[in-house]
Design a protein around this motif. Structure first.
Motif, PDB file in Angstrom:
ATOM      1  N   ASN A   8      -9.945 -39.894  -7.996  1.00 23.30           N
ATOM      2  CA  ASN A   8      -8.696 -40.385  -7.495  1.00 23.30           C
ATOM      3  C   ASN A   8      -8.174 -39.731  -6.161  1.00 23.30           C
ATOM      4  O   ASN A   8      -7.513 -40.429  -5.601  1.00 23.30           O
ATOM      5  CB  ASN A   8      -7.756 -39.976  -8.519  1.00 23.30           C
ATOM      6  CG  ASN A   8      -6.241 -40.400  -8.298  1.00 23.30           C
ATOM      7  OD1 ASN A   8      -5.723 -41.302  -8.730  1.00 23.30           O
ATOM      8  ND2 ASN A   8      -5.396 -39.424  -7.605  1.00 23.30           N
ATOM      9  N   PRO A  48     -12.252 -37.090 -12.966  1.00 18.16           N
ATOM     10  CA  PRO A  48     -11.371 -38.095 -12.451  1.00 18.16           C
ATOM     11  C   PRO A  48     -10.438 -37.728 -11.300  1.00 18.16           C
ATOM     12  O   PRO A  48     -10.066 -38.686 -10.582  1.00 18.16           O
ATOM     13  CB  PRO A  48     -10.588 -38.517 -13.778  1.00 18.16           C
ATOM     14  CG  PRO A  48     -11.298 -38.018 -15.187  1.00 18.16           C
ATOM     15  CD  PRO A  48     -11.782 -36.694 -14.488  1.00 18.16           C
ATOM     16  N   LYS A 104     -13.023 -43.691 -18.455  1.00 20.93           N
ATOM     17  CA  LYS A 104     -11.950 -43.175 -19.212  1.00 20.93           C
ATOM     18  C   LYS A 104     -11.766 -43.539 -20.659  1.00 20.93           C
ATOM     19  O   LYS A 104     -11.412 -42.747 -21.561  1.00 20.93           O
ATOM     20  CB  LYS A 104     -10.749 -43.226 -18.408  1.00 20.93           C
ATOM     21  CG  LYS A 104     -10.274 -42.360 -17.216  1.00 20.93           C
ATOM     22  CD  LYS A 104      -8.880 -42.206 -16.908  1.00 20.93           C
ATOM     23  CE  LYS A 104      -8.585 -41.407 -15.705  1.00 20.93           C
ATOM     24  NZ  LYS A 104      -8.895 -41.867 -14.300  1.00 20.93           N
ATOM     25  N   GLU A 105     -11.786 -44.935 -20.863  1.00 26.37           N
ATOM     26  CA  GLU A 105     -11.984 -45.480 -22.058  1.00 26.37           C
ATOM     27  C   GLU A 105     -13.110 -44.930 -22.787  1.00 26.37           C
ATOM     28  O   GLU A 105     -12.944 -44.758 -23.909  1.00 26.37           O
ATOM     29  CB  GLU A 105     -11.765 -47.012 -22.056  1.00 26.37           C
ATOM     30  CG  GLU A 105     -10.250 -47.524 -21.629  1.00 26.37           C
ATOM     31  CD  GLU A 105     -10.310 -49.170 -21.438  1.00 26.37           C
ATOM     32  OE1 GLU A 105     -11.231 -49.727 -21.840  1.00 26.37           O
ATOM     33  OE2 GLU A 105      -9.539 -49.625 -20.952  1.00 26.37           O
ATOM     34  N   TYR A 119      -2.417 -38.825 -15.520  1.00 27.82           N
ATOM     35  CA  TYR A 119      -3.638 -38.481 -15.627  1.00 27.82           C
ATOM     36  C   TYR A 119      -4.573 -39.617 -15.017  1.00 27.82           C
ATOM     37  O   TYR A 119      -5.786 -39.804 -15.254  1.00 27.82           O
ATOM     38  CB  TYR A 119      -3.857 -38.925 -17.409  1.00 27.82           C
ATOM     39  CG  TYR A 119      -3.354 -37.814 -18.166  1.00 27.82           C
ATOM     40  CD1 TYR A 119      -3.003 -36.494 -17.888  1.00 27.82           C
ATOM     41  CD2 TYR A 119      -2.506 -38.271 -19.249  1.00 27.82           C
ATOM     42  CE1 TYR A 119      -2.504 -35.499 -18.795  1.00 27.82           C
ATOM     43  CE2 TYR A 119      -1.702 -37.462 -19.987  1.00 27.82           C
ATOM     44  CZ  TYR A 119      -1.759 -36.264 -19.692  1.00 27.82           C
ATOM     45  OH  TYR A 119      -0.984 -35.279 -20.707  1.00 27.82           O
ATOM     46  N   ASP A 127     -13.890 -46.125 -13.115  1.00 29.65           N
ATOM     47  CA  ASP A 127     -13.052 -44.839 -13.334  1.00 29.65           C
ATOM     48  C   ASP A 127     -12.329 -45.217 -14.713  1.00 29.65           C
ATOM     49  O   ASP A 127     -12.470 -44.626 -15.617  1.00 29.65           O
ATOM     50  CB  ASP A 127     -11.933 -44.335 -12.097  1.00 29.65           C
ATOM     51  CG  ASP A 127     -11.519 -43.156 -12.723  1.00 29.65           C
ATOM     52  OD1 ASP A 127     -11.376 -42.735 -13.812  1.00 29.65           O
ATOM     53  OD2 ASP A 127     -10.461 -42.705 -11.927  1.00 29.65           O
ATOM     54  N   ALA A 128     -11.576 -46.398 -14.703  1.00 31.09           N
ATOM     55  CA  ALA A 128     -10.821 -46.774 -15.742  1.00 31.09           C
ATOM     56  C   ALA A 128     -11.738 -47.041 -17.028  1.00 31.09           C
ATOM     57  O   ALA A 128     -11.270 -46.651 -18.255  1.00 31.09           O
ATOM     58  CB  ALA A 128      -9.786 -47.871 -15.482  1.00 31.09           C
ATOM     59  N   TRP A 182     -17.071 -38.278 -19.188  1.00 29.22           N
ATOM     60  CA  TRP A 182     -16.690 -39.400 -17.903  1.00 29.22           C
ATOM     61  C   TRP A 182     -17.760 -39.273 -16.860  1.00 29.22           C
ATOM     62  O   TRP A 182     -17.774 -40.300 -16.199  1.00 29.22           O
ATOM     63  CB  TRP A 182     -15.299 -38.868 -17.553  1.00 29.22           C
ATOM     64  CG  TRP A 182     -14.761 -39.766 -16.433  1.00 29.22           C
ATOM     65  CD1 TRP A 182     -13.821 -40.915 -16.465  1.00 29.22           C
ATOM     66  CD2 TRP A 182     -14.719 -39.634 -14.952  1.00 29.22           C
ATOM     67  NE1 TRP A 182     -13.452 -41.711 -15.438  1.00 29.22           N
ATOM     68  CE2 TRP A 182     -14.248 -40.656 -14.424  1.00 29.22           C
ATOM     69  CE3 TRP A 182     -15.340 -38.750 -14.299  1.00 29.22           C
ATOM     70  CZ2 TRP A 182     -14.114 -40.549 -13.157  1.00 29.22           C
ATOM     71  CZ3 TRP A 182     -15.384 -38.621 -12.976  1.00 29.22           C
ATOM     72  CH2 TRP A 182     -14.763 -39.746 -12.292  1.00 29.22           C
ATOM     73  N   LEU A 199      -7.858 -39.902 -21.863  1.00 28.79           N
ATOM     74  CA  LEU A 199      -6.591 -39.985 -22.058  1.00 28.79           C
ATOM     75  C   LEU A 199      -6.147 -39.516 -23.440  1.00 28.79           C
ATOM     76  O   LEU A 199      -5.113 -38.545 -23.359  1.00 28.79           O
ATOM     77  CB  LEU A 199      -6.025 -41.201 -21.885  1.00 28.79           C
ATOM     78  CG  LEU A 199      -5.497 -41.535 -20.401  1.00 28.79           C
ATOM     79  CD1 LEU A 199      -6.868 -41.723 -19.288  1.00 28.79           C
ATOM     80  CD2 LEU A 199      -4.534 -42.951 -20.029  1.00 28.79           C
ATOM     81  N   THR A 253      -5.516 -43.391 -12.653  1.00 26.27           N
ATOM     82  CA  THR A 253      -5.467 -44.607 -13.073  1.00 26.27           C
ATOM     83  C   THR A 253      -6.241 -44.858 -14.263  1.00 26.27           C
ATOM     84  O   THR A 253      -7.356 -44.365 -14.449  1.00 26.27           O
ATOM     85  CB  THR A 253      -6.535 -45.574 -12.026  1.00 26.27           C
ATOM     86  OG1 THR A 253      -5.606 -45.280 -10.767  1.00 26.27           O
ATOM     87  CG2 THR A 253      -6.515 -46.984 -12.228  1.00 26.27           C
ATOM     88  N   TYR A 254      -5.640 -45.627 -15.358  1.00 31.60           N
ATOM     89  CA  TYR A 254      -6.511 -45.798 -16.535  1.00 31.60           C
ATOM     90  C   TYR A 254      -6.475 -47.348 -16.990  1.00 31.60           C
ATOM     91  O   TYR A 254      -7.190 -47.615 -17.778  1.00 31.60           O
ATOM     92  CB  TYR A 254      -5.715 -45.144 -17.679  1.00 31.60           C
ATOM     93  CG  TYR A 254      -3.944 -45.484 -17.812  1.00 31.60           C
ATOM     94  CD1 TYR A 254      -4.098 -46.599 -18.764  1.00 31.60           C
ATOM     95  CD2 TYR A 254      -3.062 -44.903 -17.117  1.00 31.60           C
ATOM     96  CE1 TYR A 254      -2.757 -47.010 -19.035  1.00 31.60           C
ATOM     97  CE2 TYR A 254      -1.946 -45.411 -17.405  1.00 31.60           C
ATOM     98  CZ  TYR A 254      -1.460 -46.378 -18.311  1.00 31.60           C
ATOM     99  OH  TYR A 254      -0.334 -46.573 -18.548  1.00 31.60           O
ATOM    100  N   SER A 255      -5.714 -48.251 -16.399  1.00 29.45           N
ATOM    101  CA  SER A 255      -5.669 -49.617 -16.481  1.00 29.45           C
ATOM    102  C   SER A 255      -6.695 -50.513 -15.878  1.00 29.45           C
ATOM    103  O   SER A 255      -6.778 -50.357 -14.414  1.00 29.45           O
ATOM    104  CB  SER A 255      -4.439 -50.215 -16.098  1.00 29.45           C
ATOM    105  OG  SER A 255      -4.230 -51.726 -16.243  1.00 29.45           O
TER     106      SER A 255
END
Length: 235
Positions: free
Chosen positions: A164, A160, A189-190, A28, A185-186, A146, A195, A30-32
């Motif tokens: 990406n 997203p 997403k949060e 899905y 972006d990350a 988002w 996610l 980059t999320y970190s």
């Protein structure tokens, strides 16, 4: 191979990289926030694996032409047309069908080599579930939230995936602009719970696909169980 006359043959492939799971971990995107701040849209595992070329998935040692023929049952010297089958070694020993690889694969899968080599059911359904998830109203709503979040940070992307896949990130080392975009972006997403929503939707889709294609999946499952079972016996 030893039985065919290759007395000193030893097979020791390079181990699979320990961070191989990183490939699927970014299904899905980059999320970190921490990793985005370092690598932008370039996943951390690519930097690690770059210094260990060939280790992701394992790397075979070098073989002689004779060894390759015995391993595969075909001549490594390819010309136009189909590969040429090799039935005997230079010393006259009979090479099993599909070579020593084929013999080993048939044994470990309990005769299910064709399923192991040719079946694409899981990959096909995996792709279907991802594509279906993109048109789910819950996912579309999460993407919209988002996008609103990103707009508030000065970025204009519809999803997203668009962020990406921005062509600007395709070459060279991650730029400051890429790192800042990936970090935003990350964070978004949060904030939009992308996610959580996306994964939940895709799980439901996959369960439905599994139920609808059980007749195709059952043989694959049996092959994998046999492979694991027989591999463990030879550890």
């Amino acid at each position: 191979m030893v039985d065919l006359g290759f007395k000193d043959f030893d097979f020791k492939p390079v181990p699979v990289a320990g961070d191989l799971e990183g490939h699927e971990d970014l299904r899905y995107g980059t999320y970190s926030v921490a990793e985005a701040g370092k690598y932008g849209y370039r996943p951390a595992y690519t930097a690690a694996s770059a210094s260990r070329s060939g280790t992701v998935g394992g790397q075979e040692p070098e073989f002689t032409a004779e060894e390759e023929a015995a391993l595969d049952g075909v001549s490594p010297e390819r010309t136009d047309g189909a590969p040429k089958a090799v039935k005997k070694t230079a010393k006259g020993e009979a090479i099993p069908k599909d070579g020593c690889y084929g013999q080993a694969l048939s044994k470990v899968t309990e005769g299910r080599s064709s399923t192991y080599l040719n079946d694409t059911t899981i990959e096909d359904l995996d792709g279907q579930s991802y594509e279906k998830s993109l048109t789910d109203p819950k996912v579309e709503k999460a993407f919209s939230s988002w996008a609103t979040c990103m707009k508030g940070k000065g970025y204009s992307y519809a999803s997203p995936i668009d962020a990406n896949n921005d062509p600007k990130w395709s070459e060279g080392e991650p730029s400051d602009a890429e790192i800042k975009t990936a970090t935003a972006d990350a964070q978004c997403k949060e904030e939009a719970k992308v996610l959580t929503v996306w994964h939940s939707v895709e799980v439901d889709i996959q369960k439905s696909l599994i139920a609808a294609h059980s007749s195709k999946l059952d043989p694959v499952r049996e092959m994998k169980l046999a492979t694991v079972r027989n591999s463990k016996q030879n550890l």
